[in-house]
Design a protein around this motif. Structure first.
Motif, PDB file in Angstrom:
ATOM      1  N   LYS A 100       1.002  -1.172  -0.169  1.00  0.00           N
ATOM      2  CA  LYS A 100       0.058  -0.004   0.069  1.00  0.00           C
ATOM      3  C   LYS A 100       0.849   1.290   0.060  1.00  0.00           C
ATOM      4  CE  LYS A 100      -0.902   0.404   4.986  1.00  0.00           C
ATOM      5  NZ  LYS A 100      -1.962   0.349   6.170  1.00  0.00           N
ATOM      6  N   ASN A 101       2.012   1.113  -0.507  1.00  0.00           N
ATOM      7  CA  ASN A 101       2.767   2.529  -0.519  1.00  0.00           C
ATOM      8  C   ASN A 101       2.162   3.436  -1.705  1.00  0.00           C
ATOM      9  OD1 ASN A 101       4.130   2.054  -3.434  1.00  0.00           O
ATOM     10  ND2 ASN A 101       5.172   0.425  -2.568  1.00  0.00           N
ATOM     11  N   THR A 102       2.573   4.470  -1.718  1.00  0.00           N
ATOM     12  CA  THR A 102       1.984   5.693  -2.278  1.00  0.00           C
ATOM     13  C   THR A 102       1.800   5.207  -3.778  1.00  0.00           C
ATOM     14  OG1 THR A 102       2.359   7.182  -0.478  1.00  0.00           O
ATOM     15  CG2 THR A 102       1.642   8.187  -2.798  1.00  0.00           C
ATOM     16  N   LYS A 103       2.934   4.851  -4.439  1.00  0.00           N
ATOM     17  CA  LYS A 103       3.234   4.705  -5.859  1.00  0.00           C
ATOM     18  C   LYS A 103       2.218   3.678  -6.340  1.00  0.00           C
ATOM     19  CE  LYS A 103       6.577   3.515  -9.286  1.00  0.00           C
ATOM     20  NZ  LYS A 103       8.076   3.142  -9.418  1.00  0.00           N
ATOM     21  N   VAL A 104       2.431   2.457  -5.597  1.00  0.00           N
ATOM     22  CA  VAL A 104       1.449   1.353  -5.899  1.00  0.00           C
ATOM     23  C   VAL A 104       0.018   2.056  -6.133  1.00  0.00           C
ATOM     24  CG1 VAL A 104       0.600  -0.827  -5.327  1.00  0.00           C
ATOM     25  CG2 VAL A 104       2.981  -0.184  -5.317  1.00  0.00           C
ATOM     26  N   VAL A 105      -0.438   2.271  -5.086  1.00  0.00           N
ATOM     27  CA  VAL A 105      -1.988   2.828  -4.660  1.00  0.00           C
ATOM     28  C   VAL A 105      -2.212   4.032  -5.887  1.00  0.00           C
ATOM     29  CG1 VAL A 105      -3.384   4.270  -3.161  1.00  0.00           C
ATOM     30  CG2 VAL A 105      -1.937   2.533  -2.278  1.00  0.00           C
ATOM     31  N   GLU A 106      -1.385   4.706  -6.192  1.00  0.00           N
ATOM     32  CA  GLU A 106      -1.522   5.903  -7.204  1.00  0.00           C
ATOM     33  C   GLU A 106      -1.787   5.217  -8.339  1.00  0.00           C
ATOM     34  OE1 GLU A 106       0.406  10.059  -8.952  1.00  0.00           O
ATOM     35  OE2 GLU A 106       1.307   8.948  -7.235  1.00  0.00           O
ATOM     36  N   ASN A 107      -0.918   4.258  -9.075  1.00  0.00           N
ATOM     37  CA  ASN A 107      -0.945   3.601 -10.159  1.00  0.00           C
ATOM     38  C   ASN A 107      -2.217   2.624 -10.271  1.00  0.00           C
ATOM     39  OD1 ASN A 107       1.356   4.462 -10.948  1.00  0.00           O
ATOM     40  ND2 ASN A 107       2.512   2.647 -10.150  1.00  0.00           N
ATOM     41  N   ALA A 108      -2.725   2.152  -9.195  1.00  0.00           N
ATOM     42  CA  ALA A 108      -4.125   1.435  -8.956  1.00  0.00           C
ATOM     43  C   ALA A 108      -5.243   2.332  -9.240  1.00  0.00           C
ATOM     44  CB  ALA A 108      -4.183   0.667  -7.919  1.00  0.00           C
ATOM     45  N   LEU A 109      -5.067   3.379  -8.815  1.00  0.00           N
ATOM     46  CA  LEU A 109      -6.282   4.294  -8.816  1.00  0.00           C
ATOM     47  C   LEU A 109      -6.436   4.918 -10.448  1.00  0.00           C
ATOM     48  CD1 LEU A 109      -6.082   6.445  -5.608  1.00  0.00           C
ATOM     49  CD2 LEU A 109      -7.959   5.114  -6.133  1.00  0.00           C
ATOM     50  N   LYS A 110      -5.182   5.192 -10.924  1.00  0.00           N
ATOM     51  CA  LYS A 110      -5.257   5.744 -12.277  1.00  0.00           C
ATOM     52  C   LYS A 110      -5.739   4.556 -13.235  1.00  0.00           C
ATOM     53  CE  LYS A 110      -1.593   9.047 -11.776  1.00  0.00           C
ATOM     54  NZ  LYS A 110      -0.003   9.218 -12.261  1.00  0.00           N
ATOM     55  N   GLU A 111      -5.442   3.344 -12.799  1.00  0.00           N
ATOM     56  CA  GLU A 111      -6.014   2.109 -13.688  1.00  0.00           C
ATOM     57  C   GLU A 111      -7.342   1.815 -13.761  1.00  0.00           C
ATOM     58  OE1 GLU A 111      -5.162  -1.595 -15.793  1.00  0.00           O
ATOM     59  OE2 GLU A 111      -3.974  -0.202 -15.247  1.00  0.00           O
ATOM     60  N   VAL A 112      -7.994   2.259 -12.649  1.00  0.00           N
ATOM     61  CA  VAL A 112      -9.499   2.180 -12.826  1.00  0.00           C
ATOM     62  C   VAL A 112     -10.133   3.550 -12.876  1.00  0.00           C
ATOM     63  CG1 VAL A 112      -9.527   0.276 -11.177  1.00  0.00           C
ATOM     64  CG2 VAL A 112      -9.590   2.367 -10.118  1.00  0.00           C
ATOM     65  N   GLY A 113      -9.280   4.737 -13.162  1.00  0.00           N
ATOM     66  CA  GLY A 113      -9.972   5.877 -13.553  1.00  0.00           C
ATOM     67  C   GLY A 113     -10.568   6.801 -12.372  1.00  0.00           C
ATOM     68  N   LEU A 114     -10.092   6.419 -11.131  1.00  0.00           N
ATOM     69  CA  LEU A 114     -10.390   7.046 -10.025  1.00  0.00           C
ATOM     70  C   LEU A 114      -9.798   8.186  -9.839  1.00  0.00           C
ATOM     71  CD1 LEU A 114     -11.712   3.994  -7.716  1.00  0.00           C
ATOM     72  CD2 LEU A 114     -12.845   5.686  -8.831  1.00  0.00           C
ATOM     73  N   GLY A 115      -9.996   9.230  -9.095  1.00  0.00           N
ATOM     74  CA  GLY A 115      -8.970  10.353  -8.697  1.00  0.00           C
ATOM     75  C   GLY A 115      -8.051   9.908  -7.633  1.00  0.00           C
ATOM     76  N   THR A 116      -6.987  10.782  -7.744  1.00  0.00           N
ATOM     77  CA  THR A 116      -5.988  10.384  -6.571  1.00  0.00           C
ATOM     78  C   THR A 116      -6.088  11.464  -5.438  1.00  0.00           C
ATOM     79  OG1 THR A 116      -4.360  12.053  -7.812  1.00  0.00           O
ATOM     80  CG2 THR A 116      -4.460   9.564  -8.647  1.00  0.00           C
ATOM     81  N   ASP A 117      -6.967  12.101  -5.122  1.00  0.00           N
ATOM     82  CA  ASP A 117      -7.108  12.885  -4.065  1.00  0.00           C
ATOM     83  C   ASP A 117      -7.392  12.233  -2.733  1.00  0.00           C
ATOM     84  OD1 ASP A 117      -9.660  12.394  -5.171  1.00  0.00           O
ATOM     85  OD2 ASP A 117     -10.707  13.988  -4.402  1.00  0.00           O
ATOM     86  N   LYS A 118      -7.843  11.079  -2.671  1.00  0.00           N
ATOM     87  CA  LYS A 118      -8.254  10.179  -1.446  1.00  0.00           C
ATOM     88  C   LYS A 118      -6.979   9.065  -1.268  1.00  0.00           C
ATOM     89  CE  LYS A 118     -13.086  11.097  -1.771  1.00  0.00           C
ATOM     90  NZ  LYS A 118     -14.596  10.219  -1.681  1.00  0.00           N
ATOM     91  N   ILE A 119      -5.895   9.371  -1.676  1.00  0.00           N
ATOM     92  CA  ILE A 119      -4.731   8.173  -1.511  1.00  0.00           C
ATOM     93  C   ILE A 119      -4.571   7.967  -0.187  1.00  0.00           C
ATOM     94  CG2 ILE A 119      -2.383   7.917  -1.987  1.00  0.00           C
ATOM     95  CD1 ILE A 119      -2.204   9.301  -4.475  1.00  0.00           C
ATOM     96  N   GLU A 120      -4.458   8.959   0.735  1.00  0.00           N
ATOM     97  CA  GLU A 120      -4.379   8.620   2.107  1.00  0.00           C
ATOM     98  C   GLU A 120      -5.530   8.034   2.944  1.00  0.00           C
ATOM     99  OE1 GLU A 120      -1.493   8.892   3.762  1.00  0.00           O
ATOM    100  OE2 GLU A 120      -0.500   9.470   1.835  1.00  0.00           O
ATOM    101  N   ASP A 121      -6.861   8.274   2.388  1.00  0.00           N
ATOM    102  CA  ASP A 121      -7.703   7.686   3.017  1.00  0.00           C
ATOM    103  C   ASP A 121      -7.880   6.161   2.474  1.00  0.00           C
ATOM    104  OD1 ASP A 121      -8.644  10.030   4.000  1.00  0.00           O
ATOM    105  OD2 ASP A 121      -9.749  10.660   2.405  1.00  0.00           O
ATOM    106  N   ILE A 122      -7.368   6.020   1.276  1.00  0.00           N
ATOM    107  CA  ILE A 122      -7.517   4.711   0.719  1.00  0.00           C
ATOM    108  C   ILE A 122      -6.301   3.744   1.565  1.00  0.00           C
ATOM    109  CG2 ILE A 122      -7.121   3.267  -1.202  1.00  0.00           C
ATOM    110  CD1 ILE A 122      -8.720   5.389  -3.027  1.00  0.00           C
ATOM    111  N   ARG A 123      -5.317   4.308   1.636  1.00  0.00           N
ATOM    112  CA  ARG A 123      -4.117   3.744   2.277  1.00  0.00           C
ATOM    113  C   ARG A 123      -4.392   3.358   3.758  1.00  0.00           C
ATOM    114  NH1 ARG A 123       0.355   6.108   3.079  1.00  0.00           N
ATOM    115  NH2 ARG A 123       1.457   4.375   3.198  1.00  0.00           N
ATOM    116  N   THR A 124      -5.484   4.149   4.449  1.00  0.00           N
ATOM    117  CA  THR A 124      -5.638   3.895   5.715  1.00  0.00           C
ATOM    118  C   THR A 124      -6.631   2.675   5.603  1.00  0.00           C
ATOM    119  OG1 THR A 124      -5.330   6.226   6.403  1.00  0.00           O
ATOM    120  CG2 THR A 124      -6.752   5.019   7.884  1.00  0.00           C
ATOM    121  N   GLY A 125      -7.486   2.641   4.841  1.00  0.00           N
ATOM    122  CA  GLY A 125      -8.427   1.538   4.828  1.00  0.00           C
ATOM    123  C   GLY A 125      -8.024   0.307   4.510  1.00  0.00           C
ATOM    124  N   ILE A 126      -6.950   0.047   3.820  1.00  0.00           N
ATOM    125  CA  ILE A 126      -6.103  -1.025   3.457  1.00  0.00           C
ATOM    126  C   ILE A 126      -5.648  -1.802   4.670  1.00  0.00           C
ATOM    127  CG2 ILE A 126      -4.474  -2.321   2.178  1.00  0.00           C
ATOM    128  CD1 ILE A 126      -4.791   0.048  -0.008  1.00  0.00           C
TER     129      ILE A 126
END
Length: 522
Positions: free
Chosen positions: A94-120
């Motif tokens: 759940k490092n920032t780079k992997v999460v950001e690439n995954a969000l881009k893959e599914v077309g979601l915004g990257t403004d909630k990266i930290e919230d998503i990382r917390t939820g993993i």
């Protein structure tokens, strides 16, 4: 007559004792179970369905986490290490780079990266076999005597490191719908796989460092040294891959083995690079003679310092090896005449000293060769004039061609190494065993799994109530029979008393009649 009265009284007492007993038999309970069987089945089925429906409601709600299962099967994971021998951290998924690439893959915004990382989050389970082994070792440690304490401690040091992990995404914390969460989690697992191969597969920084050289900024002699170092680095990397490869791998992408590419690097060095180097030295090809001489003197001075350091280290290692106390193993009763024998063994530390010595000796020999090489180039440049423009043009053309060959070697190395890591070395190193799912079938399966424990508890409670009801019903039925029998016995007693009174009355009449006859005779 008295005897008959006593018999009647005894029978009456025995009947009274039987009346006071309420017999609860097995058949009576079974009868009650059959009586309430239909009601129990209906209640049990309804309770099970209600429990499952409640679990399904929780599963399909937006706040229920989605999960997936991954595994790692490379050498070292069983010791809790990553492929480079460092401590393995599943949290790197759940490092920032992997999460950001995954969000881009599914077309979601990257403004909630930290919230998503917390939820993993991650979870794992220790197999029963490993748990039993650890428990057994702890028991041995508790019972160990002073003589076997070290052995028991060694057993207790055994640890279990998980190889399978459940990856969970809390949709509430992530702020995603269930469908978005499932899509994102699958993308995360995929991107982590790419990150895993980049991190532990081909050495990307090595290739980048070699191909990004701005060699034209340096003098020709320095350019030769830069390419020599680059080729040495690539060759060492290829040799290490060839040493670790036990399959004689030949890439289906490039058609080369690691030994092939290592030989290619050696050929470039010994033919192309050495030819350019000798041409530069013989013809004194330089952009600035004074700068070139200063560079040679600087290199010679640094190499002499390195030589002194290697010499001191080698002397220290020789002293350590000579003074090292080898491990001694004593075998009791193995000699002649009841004597004991001893054997000396080299420990890992002793072997390490020899490896260090070999490495230092190789470095010292190479340093001495480099010193001689730079001295000869310096002397040649001092004693000769600068070269012509034709010589300069030839060197520049040859170095440009050499640069293309080095870049081609790096590209072949990258493709071959990537093919090796993905299809051989790490073919099954990282596996997605169960992907995240949002289908109805998957939701129902999860609901069933989540509700099993609750359903078992509810059904057990209903079964207990059912058995208790059957027992209570049997008790009530027995009490009812007792009361009915008691009433019937009371009626029998009344009839008996009437009969006894009638008999007594007849007996009295008979007695009076006898007395009257006697009186008449008199």
């Amino acid at each position: 007559m008295a005897k008959n009265n006593r018999r009647g009284l005894g029978a009456a007492l025995r009947n009274q004792d039987k009346k006071d007993e309420a017999v609860i038999s097995g058949p009576a309970i079974i009868k009650q179970l059959k009586r309430h069987l239909a009601a129990w089945l209906v209640i049990a089925i309804i309770a099970g369905l209600l429990t499952f429906c409640y679990s399904a409601y929780k599963t399909f709600s937006a706040r229920t986490p989605v999960s997936a299962l991954v595994s790692f099967t490379y050498t070292g994971i069983e010791k809790g290490l990553d492929p480079k021998g460092r401590k393995f951290e599943i949290e790197s998924m759940k490092n920032t780079k992997v999460v950001e690439n995954a969000l881009k893959e599914v077309g979601l915004g990257t403004d909630k990266i930290e919230d998503i990382r917390t939820g993993i989050s991650f979870d794992y389970k220790i197999p029963q076999s490993a748990y039993d082994q650890l428990t057994a070792h702890s028991s041995v440690m508790d019972q160990a005597s002073n003589g076997s304490l070290s052995a028991a401690q060694a057993m207790l040091d055994t640890k279990y490191y998980p190889t399978q992990f459940t990856v969970k995404l809390d949709l509430g914390k992530a702020g995603l719908s269930r469908q978005e969460g499932a899509d994102f989690l699958n993308a995360l697992l995929k991107k982590y796989g790419e990150h895993f191969y980049e991190e532990y597969g081909y050495n990307e920084p090595l290739g980048t460092a070699v191909t990004s050289l701005e060699y034209k900024d340096y003098d020709y002699a320095q350019q030769v040294d830069l390419f020599r170092n680059s080729l040495k680095t690539v060759k060492n990397y290829l040799d290490s891959l060839a040493k670790d490869d036990n399959t004689t791998f030949r890439s289906s992408v490039t058609g080369y083995t690691f030994n092939d590419l290592s030989d290619y690097a050696k050929t470039i060095t010994s033919i192309d690079l050495d030819r350019i180097s000798s041409y530069v030295s013989v013809n004194n090809v330089t952009k600035d003679k004074d700068s070139a001489l200063a560079y040679y003197n600087y290199r010679i001075e640094n190499l002499n310092r390195d030589k002194d350091e290697y010499t001191e280290r080698l002397a220290a290692l020789d002293t350590s090896i000579a003074q090292y106390q080898k491990d001694v193993i004593q075998v009791f009763g193995n000699g002649t005449d009841n004597t004991n024998t001893e054997s000396t063994l080299h420990s890992e530390q002793y072997d390490s000293l020899f490896k260090q010595k070999t490495s230092v000796e190789a470095s010292l020999a190479q340093t001495k060769q480099d010193i001689d090489y730079y001295i000869s180039r310096r002397d040649a440049l001092q004693n000769n004039k600068n070269s012509s423009k034709a010589n300069v043009d030839k060197v520049e053309a040859d170095i440009a061609a050499l640069s293309n060959k080095v870049n081609d070697l790096v590209d072949l190395t990258k493709k071959t190494a990537s093919d090796y890591y993905e299809n051989v070395q790490f073919a099954n190193a990282y596996n997605i065993l169960v992907p995240a799912a949002n289908s109805v079938g998957a939701g129902i399966k999860q609901a069933v799994n989540d509700s099993i424990k609750t359903i078992v508890i509810v059904e057990f409670f209903i079964l207990a109530v059912y058995l208790a009801a059957a027992f209570i019903g049997a008790v009530k039925a027995a009490c009812g029979r007792k009361a009915a029998k008691a009433g019937a016995d009371d009626d029998d007693d009344d009839d008996f008393e009437e009969i006894v009174d009638a008999v007594k009355e007849k007996a009295e009449k008979a007695k009076k009649a006898v007395n009257n006859k006697k009186n008449k005779k008199k």
